[in-house]
Design a protein around this motif. Structure first.
Motif, mmCIF file in Angstrom:
data_model
loop_
_atom_site.group_PDB
_atom_site.id
_atom_site.type_symbol
_atom_site.label_atom_id
_atom_site.label_comp_id
_atom_site.label_asym_id
_atom_site.label_seq_id
_atom_site.Cartn_x
_atom_site.Cartn_y
_atom_site.Cartn_z
ATOM 1 N N SER A 33 -122.758 15.374 144.712
ATOM 2 C CA SER A 33 -123.645 14.847 145.737
ATOM 3 C C SER A 33 -124.536 15.950 146.282
ATOM 4 O O SER A 33 -124.053 17.006 146.687
ATOM 5 N N GLY A 57 -124.330 15.515 152.016
ATOM 6 C CA GLY A 57 -123.086 14.919 152.480
ATOM 7 C C GLY A 57 -122.604 15.511 153.774
ATOM 8 O O GLY A 57 -123.157 16.486 154.295
ATOM 9 N N PRO A 76 -121.164 10.809 151.456
ATOM 10 C CA PRO A 76 -122.530 11.193 151.093
ATOM 11 C C PRO A 76 -123.584 10.578 152.022
ATOM 12 O O PRO A 76 -124.768 10.830 151.861
#
Length: 168
Positions: free
Chosen positions: A117, A120, A138
């Motif tokens: 990700s 986040g 996220p």
């Protein structure tokens, strides 16, 4: 990817073996879990990422079947957030806690890798002895109310920082 709590802890520890995560016990079916090694256990939903003082997401079926227990958090809750692979800052839901920026930087890089990700937030609990990772999301929901976070996110998105959402 964020996933259930136990998977998050395994993935983060794979990316950063020295990371602190809660102790937990899981049972299958209607079997009672062995809680002897869990200090101050609390039952949680494996899917409830940010409900740590009192679990409110547990339905009756999950309360009885496939039980998941964790060590109740110690210390103060802190939300660390990032955009890209760089640790951006801390958001304190309540009060202020002293946090080691180097540890937050390590956790940020590990989370970006483990959860694939580019952005986040992480729920951490901080004591004088340790920073313990509890959950990742996220979605930046907890920090979105902060104007500085909104500005940083706008700037990052305008600069093309999302890069397709894959930080790995």
């Amino acid at each position: 990817m964020s996933g259930p709590l136990d998977v998050q802890w395994f993935e983060l520890e794979r990316a950063l073996p020295e990371a602190n995560t809660p102790d937990f016990a899981y049972s299958f079916g209607y079997e009672e879990p062995d809680l002897t090694r869990i200090e101050d256990p609390m039952q949680k939903s494996v899917w409830s990422l940010f409900d740590w003082r009192q679990e409110r997401q547990l339905d009756d079926e999950e309360r009885r079947r496939h039980q998941f227990h964790v060590s109740r958090p110690k210390g103060g809750p802190v939300i660390a957030w990032y955009l890209g692979r760089d640790y951006n800052g801390i958001h304190f839901p309540r009060g202020s806690v002293e946090v080691d920026d180097a540890v937050c930087g390590q956790l940020t890089r590990a989370a970006a890798q483990a959860f694939r990700s580019a952005a986040g937030e992480m729920l951490l609990y901080v004591t004088d002895e340790a920073v313990t990772f509890h959950a990742f999301s996220p979605y930046l929901r907890s920090v979105a109310v902060d104007t500085a976070v909104q500005d940083a996110l706008d700037e990052w998105l305008l600069a093309g920082g999302a890069g397709g959402g894959n930080a790995a």
